[in-house]
Design an enzyme around this catalytic site. Structure first.
Site: not given
Lengths: 394, 394
Positions: A139, A141, A184
């Site tokens: 990911t 993130d 993001m």
């Protein structure tokens, strides 16, 4: 327990792609090809939905050039999904696995994928079917727990840092004094925080970073910008797409149509554009916004060589793990203490990682300056895989 | 007329930066250093406002490493401006030029800068002051007439094409079916059009391109997207930031706060975000938008080597021109007919180029498919300076 019989392998990719998710697929395929314990190497198209719909690709039959090319191709080569597996899907998944005599099952994804992998593993145990299930983290993130960081983060972080450095060079030359860059990160500030690595001195971009780990305060934000423009004549600040006010409301919801999916998940995006309007309205300063969005997780030009190598490494480690008889685990990255940066792989129970979330710790956030701490920079810098491009000033 | 006496040189950069505007500065400085006709090499900070405010930098005193580093530094190293020169500024500019005994004056910019350079040249002629004025073209928008293309366009075009190719790889793997990419270009579609070079086959991104040269029709746009998603399950389309409906109203004005400056120029941006909302509302399809904005003209990673070399070439050609006694001209790029791509430089009167605008010609736009023609691709491809990154599919 150790698998002595040759078994067939199934891999699926879940969630949003990263610039290096296909490096993990490459590592897994290569390690499986080199192992005598692996028979078929099958990929499920579009994540777990490929299992439910019997949509498979035989990876042993792919030309060598295609497999090699995976290392430098963005997107998810097998296709991905955000399908929330329902309870009555699991018997169908098990049925598929049994019919195809799958012995090794890998799910390469984020929290949701780890949850799915965990449930498949528990079901196989309950039914006494010999299945080895390993999760491969992925990911941009960086929000998975029990791993130093996630494959995919370093490259997306490099993209953010390089882009913000470039942006600063442009904005400082211009009469449009403010730019707000949207990184993001729906719930965590790891990517926005990476922009700090663009900074070369106290005047260069970015000047402030706003992360979802802290409640977003409009007044403080406007005061920060006003002060920076007063000092330098310009300001570049970075916001996570997921920043929220103290009442938990995402800032992006103020920015236009909120798009919700069948699970009520809204599509983030638009916080920077909304805030640019506020800067203009409240401070009478012209303000732009830049939102590269998905381009930032699909850029092979900005890939981190460290991230690329680690993504391959976790793919290979996943195969090693099942061959040693491990199951119900996710591969982790473990950073060596002291000396030059180096990570090895480890394993953590899927049940611990499923649906948990790794937010930025307090010691990485400097609340006074709306920035990150030196400790964060020390943590993140090696993940970017080398220096950013350096520029001159007259 | 030819300048025999050694003269001092002044250069200013105007308008928005490009990834290679500093390559032109580099070329100019190097050519001036190599010439026996040039004395001082002065740069005005923040465009023409540096002349009005006597804010100068002595470029001969800059270390060699800094001058060399200009070739790979984005932004405008001297600083830029969007200051609209008033009639009563011109006597002040002439006064400055006379006091500093400037013999050679260069303005590196777009249409407005060429207008300013032209007026300075006319005033010097009127006053009988021996001044040689040359405009150096620069703009990512590619909207200057009488030149095959403008330095800065090739690199920004490469950024758009590579980003859209990357984006397509990601979106095709995902269940969010639509992405709308916003390219810069207030009045012209040259940059949006460059995204066509991302396309490798009929299924790959981008599927449609919307340019300001054509009135934007919402119904057609929505039908285009619906049809593409019906065919493939996903769609990536590109819009110029400056697209307008038939009544001349920019689509971005529907997207939020419209920021106007003192001249009534509004800050474009937000068309893609607004359109993503419309796609969701009207078609019930989840739609993202990506808007890298200024990052796309500041990326050295995406620089076109052809653009870089040509930007340096026009800077050098500007110095050659004044030494030959030319004045009141802008350097142009002239494409060699037939065979391998090659450009040489030419000159065009500033009065012809000032305030004119080069829109995309009809033969570059395919109205039926909302795309560009093969003729456009043939025109634009060599400007990108080599192939884009190539990816594999399973």
């Amino acid at each position: 327990m150790s698998s002595k019989v040759k078994g067939d392998l199934l891999i699926a990719q879940g969630g949003g792609p990263t610039a290096v998710i296909n490096c993990s697929l490459y590592g897994l395929v290569r390690q499986a090809q080199e192992s005598e314990s692996v028979g078929k190497i099958l990929g499920a198209r579009k994540g777990i939905t490929g299992v439910l719909n019997e949509d498979l690709v035989d990876l042993r039959k792919q030309p060598k050039a295609i497999i090699e090319g995976l290392r430098n191709s963005p997107g998810a080569a097998l296709g991905s999904c955000r399908y929330k597996v329902a309870e009555d899907d699991y018997p169908k998944i098990m049925d598929f696995i049994k019919r195809h005599r799958i012995r090794y099952f890998f799910y390469n994804g984020g929290n949701d994928s780890m949850d799915t992998a965990n449930k498949v593993n528990l079901l196989a145990e309950r039914e006494g079917y010999e299945l080895y299930v390993i999760g491969i983290p992925k990911t941009i993130d960086n929000d998975l727990p029990f791993t130093d960081h996630t494959p995919g983060y370093g490259s997306a972080a490099r993209y953010v840092a390089q882009s913000v450095r470039d942006l600063g060079m442009d904005i400082r030359a211009l009469p449009t004094p403010v730019s707000i860059f949207e990184a993001m990160g729906r719930n965590t500030g790891w990517l926005a925080a990476a922009s700090s690595l663009a900074k070369t001195d106290k005047d260069s971009a970015p000047h402030h970073i706003y992360m979802p780990e802290r409640a977003f305060e409009m007044e403080k934000f406007l005061a920060d910008i006003e002060s920076e423009v007063g000092r330098l004549g310009w300001a570049v600040v970075v916001v996570s797409e997921g920043i929220r006010t103290a009442d938990g409301k995402p800032v992006y919801e103020a920015s236009g149509v909120t798009q919700a999916d069948q699970f009520g998940h809204t599509l983030p995006g638009g916080a920077a554009s909304f805030l640019a309007g506020e800067v203009y309205r409240e401070l009478k300063l012209r303000a732009r916004s830049e939102k590269p969005g998905i381009c930032g997780r699909a850029s092979i030009l900005c890939v981190s060589v460290v991230d690329q190598a680690e993504a391959e490494m976790v793919g290979r480690a996943a195969v090693d793990a099942v061959i040693k008889g491990e199951s119900g685990k996710m591969v982790t990255l473990e950073r060596k203490c002291g000396g030059k940066y180096k990570c090895t792989t480890g394993l953590v129970p899927l049940v611990d990682v499923a649906n948990a979330e790794n937010k930025m710790p307090d010691e990485f956030i400097d609340d006074d300056s709306a920035f990150v701490t030196a400790a964060f920079c020390e943590y993140a810098k090696p993940l970017l895989g080398g220096d950013l491009l350096e520029y001159v000033h007259l």
